[in-house]
Design a protein around this motif. Sequence first.
Motif, PDB file in Angstrom:
ATOM      1  N   HIS A 204     -10.537   4.573   5.762  1.00 14.28           N
ATOM      2  CA  HIS A 204     -10.087   5.950   5.842  1.00 14.28           C
ATOM      3  C   HIS A 204      -8.925   6.149   4.878  1.00 14.28           C
ATOM      4  CE1 HIS A 204      -8.123   9.527   7.673  1.00 14.28           C
ATOM      5  NE2 HIS A 204      -9.366   9.873   7.948  1.00 14.28           N
ATOM      6  N   GLU A 205      -8.757   7.358   4.367  1.00 14.96           N
ATOM      7  CA  GLU A 205      -7.726   7.612   3.356  1.00 14.96           C
ATOM      8  C   GLU A 205      -6.324   7.240   3.829  1.00 14.96           C
ATOM      9  OE1 GLU A 205      -7.311  12.379   4.457  1.00 14.96           O
ATOM     10  OE2 GLU A 205      -8.043  11.759   2.504  1.00 14.96           O
ATOM     11  N   ASP A 206      -6.072   7.283   5.139  1.00 18.21           N
ATOM     12  CA  ASP A 206      -4.754   6.927   5.657  1.00 18.21           C
ATOM     13  C   ASP A 206      -4.398   5.469   5.384  1.00 18.21           C
ATOM     14  OD1 ASP A 206      -4.607   9.479   6.604  1.00 18.21           O
ATOM     15  OD2 ASP A 206      -5.067   8.976   8.687  1.00 18.21           O
ATOM     16  N   ALA A 207      -5.410   4.615   5.193  1.00 10.26           N
ATOM     17  CA  ALA A 207      -5.163   3.189   4.993  1.00 10.26           C
ATOM     18  C   ALA A 207      -4.745   2.858   3.564  1.00 10.26           C
ATOM     19  CB  ALA A 207      -6.415   2.388   5.355  1.00 10.26           C
ATOM     20  N   TYR A 208      -4.856   3.830   2.652  1.00  8.11           N
ATOM     21  CA  TYR A 208      -4.457   3.605   1.261  1.00  8.11           C
ATOM     22  C   TYR A 208      -3.082   4.230   1.039  1.00  8.11           C
ATOM     23  CZ  TYR A 208      -9.441   2.613   0.693  1.00  8.11           C
ATOM     24  OH  TYR A 208     -10.716   2.099   0.818  1.00  8.11           O
ATOM     25  N   GLN A 209      -2.063   3.601   1.574  1.00  8.66           N
ATOM     26  CA  GLN A 209      -0.715   4.132   1.454  1.00  8.66           C
ATOM     27  C   GLN A 209      -0.118   3.716   0.110  1.00  8.66           C
ATOM     28  OE1 GLN A 209       1.341   2.633   4.865  1.00  8.66           O
ATOM     29  NE2 GLN A 209       0.116   3.792   6.321  1.00  8.66           N
ATOM     30  N   ASP A 210       0.467   4.695  -0.582  1.00  6.64           N
ATOM     31  CA  ASP A 210       1.069   4.395  -1.883  1.00  6.64           C
ATOM     32  C   ASP A 210       2.235   3.430  -1.714  1.00  6.64           C
ATOM     33  OD1 ASP A 210      -0.729   6.075  -2.990  1.00  6.64           O
ATOM     34  OD2 ASP A 210       0.661   7.725  -3.356  1.00  6.64           O
ATOM     35  N   ARG A 211       2.250   2.387  -2.549  1.00  3.47           N
ATOM     36  CA  ARG A 211       3.349   1.437  -2.533  1.00  3.47           C
ATOM     37  C   ARG A 211       4.375   1.744  -3.619  1.00  3.47           C
ATOM     38  NH1 ARG A 211       2.009  -3.314   0.300  1.00  3.47           N
ATOM     39  NH2 ARG A 211       4.141  -3.946  -0.158  1.00  3.47           N
ATOM     40  N   TYR A 212       3.922   2.380  -4.696  1.00  7.80           N
ATOM     41  CA  TYR A 212       4.840   2.717  -5.787  1.00  7.80           C
ATOM     42  C   TYR A 212       4.139   3.669  -6.741  1.00  7.80           C
ATOM     43  CZ  TYR A 212       2.195  -1.318  -7.523  1.00  7.80           C
ATOM     44  OH  TYR A 212       1.195  -2.199  -7.832  1.00  7.80           O
TER      45      TYR A 212
END
Length: 263
Positions: free
Chosen positions: A183-191
């Motif tokens: 799900h898109e929520d699992a791709y959290q931006d790290r930088y």
Amino acid sequence: MSTESKRAVGRRSFICALLTFAMILGLLAAMPIAAGAENTAAGPDTVADAGAAARAMSNFVRTRYYSPGIFVDVDESMWYGNENLNTIADAYEYELMSGDSPTTFNPTGNLTIAEAITVAARVHSIYATGHMLEFAPIPGAPWFQDYVNYAIDNGIISSGVFGDYDRAASRAEMANIFANALHEDAYQDRYDVNWPPDVDESTPYYNEIMQLYSAGIVGGDEGTWTFRHADNITRAEAAAIFTRLVVVNTRLGYDYYYPGFTS
């Protein structure tokens, strides 16, 4: 009528009233809830919340043990070995990958489109339900057909994108497949990502590549920082991506470059 007779009639009337009241309560309990009341009690938000509750990164757990030497062709001193990033061991223990034989992993070999889709389908299933996806072979069909069907049905890939599932997957194609496994929520931006220098908006699957970059799931070559989107992805590189996809604390950050590291 005697007093005793009046009392008997009264008792009978009271009992009849109780029985009638009980029957009415039973009928009300058996009646279906009106559509309006049902929507008030459990509307669309309730359904969505149930789906969100099922989705969880905590669904990914180690299910087996990796021992150095289990694969005779894995050099544990290499970037993917247990003396460095432990990539192959992690992918094995989370049951994301196995060897290409009982004793070899083939870290520099190619991963096929079918193999990539199969892993993506299993990752999606574990994340969404907590259960590993397994299919029985379909007589007369390729071993991967059910996984391809699942991937299409669940929006991981689009129908007709890959004509040959047995060929080697490119690094860009891998990004396309795994940008939709969670799900898109699992791709959290790290930088913020201003690289790689060999990827721009004309690159196939540009958005998917940048999504995985910004989430710390893929990186570039140490020294040049290039992604090499057209190159075939190796099994060791794929193991790194699979692990970072499901284990958030292994994802890359600002200081992710290591000597000889490629992913």
